[in-house]
Design a protein around this motif. Structure first.
Motif, mmCIF file in Angstrom:
data_model
loop_
_atom_site.group_PDB
_atom_site.id
_atom_site.type_symbol
_atom_site.label_atom_id
_atom_site.label_comp_id
_atom_site.label_asym_id
_atom_site.label_seq_id
_atom_site.Cartn_x
_atom_site.Cartn_y
_atom_site.Cartn_z
ATOM 1 N N GLN A 102 0.814 -1.216 0.000
ATOM 2 C CA GLN A 102 0.000 0.000 0.000
ATOM 3 C C GLN A 102 0.851 1.272 0.000
ATOM 4 N N GLN A 104 2.867 4.420 -0.859
ATOM 5 C CA GLN A 104 2.889 5.311 -2.010
ATOM 6 C C GLN A 104 4.283 5.395 -2.623
ATOM 7 N N GLN A 107 4.806 2.744 -5.097
ATOM 8 C CA GLN A 107 4.056 3.009 -6.328
ATOM 9 C C GLN A 107 4.752 4.087 -7.153
ATOM 10 N N THR A 108 5.341 5.075 -6.492
ATOM 11 C CA THR A 108 6.077 6.122 -7.201
ATOM 12 C C THR A 108 7.265 5.529 -7.955
ATOM 13 N N ASN A 495 -2.331 -0.858 -5.978
ATOM 14 C CA ASN A 495 -3.098 -0.125 -6.995
ATOM 15 C C ASN A 495 -2.710 -0.546 -8.403
#
Length: 511
Positions: A102, A104, A107-108, A495
């Motif tokens: 989860q 961020q 994900q970046t 995501n």
């Protein structure tokens, strides 16, 4: 101020106005309007150059550089008194290896890597669609193909089995491929294209892909092959390094710090750099080179004449700093002990005591006993320019250096039982450190591991080194627990898996 090749200066400006698909998972284009095609050699170069402008995201502390540095023993950003650097516990999780799908920041990183791949695919698509031809076109294509291979290498390293596509016009969700497939793809892409590149960095190709960069990337692929595909490739590592050495145009700078000066364009050691410039790369606040703000206590602004407020964050761990012999010139990259302003006056904290950077750090993330504002030695490896204010640092960030090539070859030789042949390679680098030369008996794997740490601190190499030398999961400073083996890969961001249902999560992680 350093001089940037004029066409690359144009590229930085162009990158702010040219749109591109930078997400491998979403919105791929099946066609591009014909008026967006590039119609002459200069426009082709500017199109290819977008990938170099894109690379400035690398050193964002919430992207790759910050994550892979704080995940190792070379860097930490503890919770400090006054609740500085809470950041939802991200720096604790990165250092303690307690990350999850989860986060961020992961994900970046994913978006940076696959955005780069998609941009390469787009540029190649544009080139293929244009009928314009000129002598340098095959070389430009080769640069983009090698850069795409570099992005895939980093994706394979960090995330393991990842989505794969080379077709910008393909609108289907990319399939997931394993490391063996990617390894072979990267290897072949480099081998097929390296012959079309210029040998080494020059004034005319500075900051771009060269044969030296391509072979260094290939050496990285081979030296980590045992971890990535279960096959040792020490001979191949040596052969790739020999290609770089054989050019006879790169050399170890007598002064270690020449490679990291504000104007480091003259370095004969730097093989591949990410271009930064306080004019052209300061427009996007997140995508700039800000080591001064990441690491320095605000009082140290007075040491360097820095006008930017500094954030008092990243530091070296105590055990990493203690790997340096006091006589080692490279130890000067760390600010330790009492600190002074530019005139030699002591820097005084609010309590009236002199700012004194101490190697020991009290805790990683403890609100009841946080790290003090002076704890942890700070980085001064990259020269800090006087007067920095709201700007990107002007130094170019070093991705690959010739020292790494010599030491990779030396390591491969030692792993094959040929320490005697490795000695001159390591000593070529060591001569400038102020330390005694190595003897063959000195070159144990533990010593090579430590020496690589001292030489390449905060250069983004430590994570691969720790995994390759079997040190990754060990308990260490501010990380008392032994990490499970699966943490050698980061989880695929949740995501991203929602967007592409073809992706299977890495073992050990859930969404």
């Amino acid at each position: 101020m350093k001089k940037i090749v004029s066409i690359l200066s144009t590229i930085f400006l162009l990158s702010a106005t040219l749109s591109s698909c930078t997400d491998l998972e979403e919105n791929p284009y099946s066609s591009i309007p014909s008026d967006e095609f590039f119609n002459n050699e200069e426009e082709f170069l500017m199109s290819a150059g977008r990938i170099y402008a894109y690379l400035v995201r690398y050193t964002c502390y919430r992207c790759i550089w910050g994550t892979i540095s704080v995940s190792t023993d070379e860097a930490v950003s503890p919770l400090r008194e006054g609740n500085q650097w809470v950041d939802d516990g991200v720096w604790r999780d990165m250092h303690a290896h307690t990350w999850n799908s989860q986060m961020q920041d992961l994900q970046t990183i994913w978006e940076f890597l696959f955005g780069g791949i998609s941009l390469c695919n787009q540029i190649l698509y544009e080139f293929d669609q244009s009928s314009v031809d000129f002598e340098a076109k095959p070389s430009l294509v080769a640069e983009v193909l090698v850069m795409r291979a570099w992005f895939y290498l980093n994706a394979m390293d960090l995330f393991g089995n990842v989505p794969f596509t080379t077709d910008f016009s393909d609108t289907s969700l990319p399939r997931q491929v394993d490391r063996k497939f990617l390894f072979s793809f990267i290897e072949q892409q480099i081998k097929d294209n390296v012959g079309l590149l210029q040998d080494v960095p020059t004034a005319s190709n500075y900051g771009r892909v060269t044969k030296a960069m391509a072979y260094t990337t290939l050496a990285k692929l081979y030296i980590n092959a045992q971890e990535w595909i279960g096959e040792a490739k020490w001979d191949e590592t040596i052969a790739a390094c020999d290609q770089v050495i054989g050019f006879g145009k790169l050399e170890i700078e007598p002064d270690y710090f020449t490679n990291f000066k504000v104007d480091n364009t003259s370095s004969k050691e730097n093989i591949f750099v990410i271009l930064y410039d306080k004019v052209y790369t300061s427009q996007n606040w997140w995508h700039v080179f800000r080591f001064h703000q990441l690491t320095l206590n605000s009082l140290s602004q007075q040491t360097y004449g820095i006008l930017d407020f500094c954030w008092n964050g990243f530091a070296a761990t105590e055990s990493f700093y203690n790997k340096y012999d006091p006589k080692d010139i490279r130890r000067r990259q760390w600010l330790a002990g009492p600190q002074y302003d530019m005139s030699g006056n002591p820097l005084l904290m609010q309590n009236g005591e002199q700012l004194d950077y101490t190697p020991h750090i009290t805790s990683l993330f403890d609100f009841s006993n946080p790290a003090k504002s002076n704890e942890g030695v700070r980085s001064a490896k990259y020269e800090y320019a006087n007067g920095l204010q709201g700007e990107c640092m002007d130094n170019d960030y070093v991705v690959y250096r010739y020292a790494d090539v010599l030491m990779m070859k030396g390591e491969a030789l030692v792993r094959q039982g040929h320490a005697d042949l490795a000695v001159p390679l390591f000593n070529e680098v060591r001569h400038r450190t102020g330390l005694d030369d190595y003897k063959a008996s000195d070159l144990t794997l533990d010593e090579i591991y430590d020496e690589r740490g001292r030489e390449f601190a905060w250069e983004g190499l430590r994570r691969q080194d720790m995994i390759r030398f079997g040190k990754w999961g060990e308990a260490r400073d501010l990380k008392p627990a032994v990490s499970p083996a699966y943490t050698k890969l980061y989880p695929i961001p949740a995501n991203i898996r929602k967007t592409n249902t073809n992706l299977k999560q890495n073992d050990g992680y859930t969404d």
